[in-house]
Design a protein around this motif. Sequence first.
Motif, PDB file in Angstrom:
ATOM      1  N   UNK A 100       0.508  -1.063   0.056  1.00  0.00           N
ATOM      2  CA  UNK A 100       0.222  -0.185   0.086  1.00  0.00           C
ATOM      3  C   UNK A 100       0.255   1.050   0.176  1.00  0.00           C
ATOM      4  N   UNK A 101       1.821   1.379   0.663  1.00  0.00           N
ATOM      5  CA  UNK A 101       3.103   2.430   1.032  1.00  0.00           C
ATOM      6  C   UNK A 101       3.093   2.358  -0.218  1.00  0.00           C
ATOM      7  N   UNK A 102       3.961   1.695  -0.925  1.00  0.00           N
ATOM      8  CA  UNK A 102       4.391   1.304  -2.502  1.00  0.00           C
ATOM      9  C   UNK A 102       3.377   1.968  -3.535  1.00  0.00           C
ATOM     10  N   UNK A 103       2.056   1.986  -4.087  1.00  0.00           N
ATOM     11  CA  UNK A 103       1.560   1.944  -4.775  1.00  0.00           C
ATOM     12  C   UNK A 103       1.707   3.030  -5.302  1.00  0.00           C
ATOM     13  N   UNK A 104       1.565   4.433  -4.939  1.00  0.00           N
ATOM     14  CA  UNK A 104       2.054   6.421  -5.212  1.00  0.00           C
ATOM     15  C   UNK A 104       3.355   5.887  -6.550  1.00  0.00           C
ATOM     16  N   UNK A 105       3.693   5.460  -5.946  1.00  0.00           N
ATOM     17  CA  UNK A 105       5.117   4.922  -6.107  1.00  0.00           C
ATOM     18  C   UNK A 105       5.143   4.300  -7.307  1.00  0.00           C
ATOM     19  N   UNK A 106       4.241   3.497  -7.865  1.00  0.00           N
ATOM     20  CA  UNK A 106       4.395   2.734  -9.273  1.00  0.00           C
ATOM     21  C   UNK A 106       2.740   3.541  -9.757  1.00  0.00           C
ATOM     22  N   UNK A 107       2.155   3.950  -9.635  1.00  0.00           N
ATOM     23  CA  UNK A 107       1.346   4.824 -10.570  1.00  0.00           C
ATOM     24  C   UNK A 107       1.828   5.747 -10.749  1.00  0.00           C
ATOM     25  N   UNK A 108       2.528   6.237 -10.653  1.00  0.00           N
ATOM     26  CA  UNK A 108       3.039   7.335 -10.951  1.00  0.00           C
ATOM     27  C   UNK A 108       4.595   7.014 -10.930  1.00  0.00           C
ATOM     28  N   UNK A 109       4.794   6.821 -11.404  1.00  0.00           N
ATOM     29  CA  UNK A 109       6.826   6.291 -11.915  1.00  0.00           C
ATOM     30  C   UNK A 109       7.450   7.162 -11.211  1.00  0.00           C
ATOM     31  N   UNK A 111      10.857   6.592  -7.704  1.00  0.00           N
ATOM     32  CA  UNK A 111      11.661   6.207  -6.757  1.00  0.00           C
ATOM     33  C   UNK A 111      10.481   6.587  -5.052  1.00  0.00           C
ATOM     34  N   UNK A 112      10.368   5.035  -4.703  1.00  0.00           N
ATOM     35  CA  UNK A 112       9.996   4.473  -3.772  1.00  0.00           C
ATOM     36  C   UNK A 112      10.765   5.231  -2.268  1.00  0.00           C
ATOM     37  N   UNK A 113      10.317   6.413  -2.009  1.00  0.00           N
ATOM     38  CA  UNK A 113      11.057   6.839  -0.427  1.00  0.00           C
ATOM     39  C   UNK A 113      11.238   6.002   0.375  1.00  0.00           C
ATOM     40  N   UNK A 114      11.239   5.075   0.796  1.00  0.00           N
ATOM     41  CA  UNK A 114      11.622   4.694   2.218  1.00  0.00           C
ATOM     42  C   UNK A 114      11.754   5.369   3.322  1.00  0.00           C
ATOM     43  N   UNK A 115      12.699   5.936   3.330  1.00  0.00           N
ATOM     44  CA  UNK A 115      13.132   6.879   4.914  1.00  0.00           C
ATOM     45  C   UNK A 115      12.047   7.329   5.049  1.00  0.00           C
ATOM     46  N   UNK A 116      11.096   8.352   3.969  1.00  0.00           N
ATOM     47  CA  UNK A 116      10.402   9.453   4.051  1.00  0.00           C
ATOM     48  C   UNK A 116       9.428   8.148   4.786  1.00  0.00           C
ATOM     49  N   UNK A 117       8.579   7.418   4.343  1.00  0.00           N
ATOM     50  CA  UNK A 117       7.718   5.947   4.731  1.00  0.00           C
ATOM     51  C   UNK A 117       8.142   5.928   6.018  1.00  0.00           C
ATOM     52  N   UNK A 142      -5.832   2.109  12.582  1.00  0.00           N
ATOM     53  CA  UNK A 142      -4.259   1.296  11.261  1.00  0.00           C
ATOM     54  C   UNK A 142      -4.562   2.080   9.599  1.00  0.00           C
ATOM     55  N   UNK A 143      -5.942   1.679   9.516  1.00  0.00           N
ATOM     56  CA  UNK A 143      -6.349   1.769   7.928  1.00  0.00           C
ATOM     57  C   UNK A 143      -5.809   3.412   7.496  1.00  0.00           C
ATOM     58  N   UNK A 144      -6.396   4.344   8.691  1.00  0.00           N
ATOM     59  CA  UNK A 144      -6.678   5.123   8.488  1.00  0.00           C
ATOM     60  C   UNK A 144      -5.511   6.155   8.394  1.00  0.00           C
ATOM     61  N   UNK A 145      -4.294   5.923   9.084  1.00  0.00           N
ATOM     62  CA  UNK A 145      -3.050   6.796   9.488  1.00  0.00           C
ATOM     63  C   UNK A 145      -2.089   5.901   8.482  1.00  0.00           C
ATOM     64  N   UNK A 146      -2.634   4.851   7.671  1.00  0.00           N
ATOM     65  CA  UNK A 146      -0.960   4.218   6.262  1.00  0.00           C
ATOM     66  C   UNK A 146      -1.663   5.467   4.786  1.00  0.00           C
ATOM     67  N   UNK A 147      -3.490   5.207   5.231  1.00  0.00           N
ATOM     68  CA  UNK A 147      -3.756   6.000   3.727  1.00  0.00           C
ATOM     69  C   UNK A 147      -3.554   6.800   3.827  1.00  0.00           C
ATOM     70  N   UNK A 148      -3.376   7.669   4.978  1.00  0.00           N
ATOM     71  CA  UNK A 148      -2.580   9.119   5.164  1.00  0.00           C
ATOM     72  C   UNK A 148      -1.530   9.349   5.137  1.00  0.00           C
ATOM     73  N   UNK A 149      -0.352   8.746   4.940  1.00  0.00           N
ATOM     74  CA  UNK A 149       1.493   8.272   4.794  1.00  0.00           C
ATOM     75  C   UNK A 149       1.413   8.172   3.133  1.00  0.00           C
ATOM     76  N   UNK A 150      -0.038   7.448   2.776  1.00  0.00           N
ATOM     77  CA  UNK A 150       0.395   7.302   1.247  1.00  0.00           C
ATOM     78  C   UNK A 150      -0.030   8.477   0.609  1.00  0.00           C
ATOM     79  N   UNK A 151      -0.804   8.578   1.106  1.00  0.00           N
ATOM     80  CA  UNK A 151      -0.616  10.039   0.451  1.00  0.00           C
ATOM     81  C   UNK A 151       0.247  11.300   0.810  1.00  0.00           C
ATOM     82  N   UNK A 152       0.310  11.488   1.786  1.00  0.00           N
ATOM     83  CA  UNK A 152       1.950  12.545   1.971  1.00  0.00           C
ATOM     84  C   UNK A 152       3.270  12.083   1.278  1.00  0.00           C
ATOM     85  N   UNK A 153       3.286  10.717   0.670  1.00  0.00           N
ATOM     86  CA  UNK A 153       4.445   9.629  -0.183  1.00  0.00           C
ATOM     87  C   UNK A 153       4.704  11.005  -1.351  1.00  0.00           C
ATOM     88  N   UNK A 154       3.182  11.275  -1.831  1.00  0.00           N
ATOM     89  CA  UNK A 154       3.395  12.046  -3.102  1.00  0.00           C
ATOM     90  C   UNK A 154       3.904  13.005  -2.847  1.00  0.00           C
TER      91      UNK A 154
END
Length: 248
Positions: A100-109, A111-117, A142-154
């Motif tokens: 789930x955390x990597x999804x935004x990287x895959x969708x938008x091409x 790199x996955x920023x693991x340190x930020x995650x 936990x789902x709510x916070x994970x979804x928020x982080x998923x957006x922050x990674x953009x």
Amino acid sequence: MTVLLSIQQIAKRRFDAPDRYLFEQVTAEVTGGQRIAVLGVSGQGKSTLLRILARLDVPDEGKLLLQGTDSATWKPEEWRSRVSYVAQQAIMLPGSVEDNLRTVSLLHGRPFDRPLAEQCMAALGLGDMDWKKPAAELSGGEKQRTALIRSLLLRPQALLLDEVTASLDPGSKLAVERELNAWARREGTACLWITHDLEQARQVSDTVWFMSGGRLLEQADTQSFFHDPQTEAARQFLPEPSAGRGRH
């Protein structure tokens, strides 16, 4: 401050009564780093407005501009990488937390920023979570916070937050408020919060948008809104002590 989003005479008709407006003549501007609490009783169309800003819904009238460019000229995926909507009911995609955390990287091409995650997970109280855990097994909070982080990674320019702390315990809620306030200062991200928690609105915003009667009735700095609301609808909406201060 540079205008990020420009909302020009936006209107949306009611789904159940197309001859009536849910809201109309909504005009406002959002600047980088601005923190806006979107307030009003239920049924005013606050979530619909945020979904329109995210281009997950379309207005029946009006124009929406991002950085001065009409929404019609933006590719939807480019718009949504800059303006990210986080729903109240978090949706987890199939797979693990890491998937789930990597999804935004895959969708938008990107790199996955693991340190930020990892930084975001720690800041929101999820630092000890096993990333291999199936996302479907997470608790609601936990789902709510994970979804928020998923957006922050953009690293979006605007975050549209639809009651994102509604399912959180007080400690987790405070962590989210602190992190998003810090994020807005650090990244220059505009944050628009729908919340029914007026104390939260005071803590997370510098501006209030108050919706009532199908209009964006007030736009004011937060302190002024709570101490001196300009309309009777806002005075009725606020608790008596706050409304009372506005009448003296």
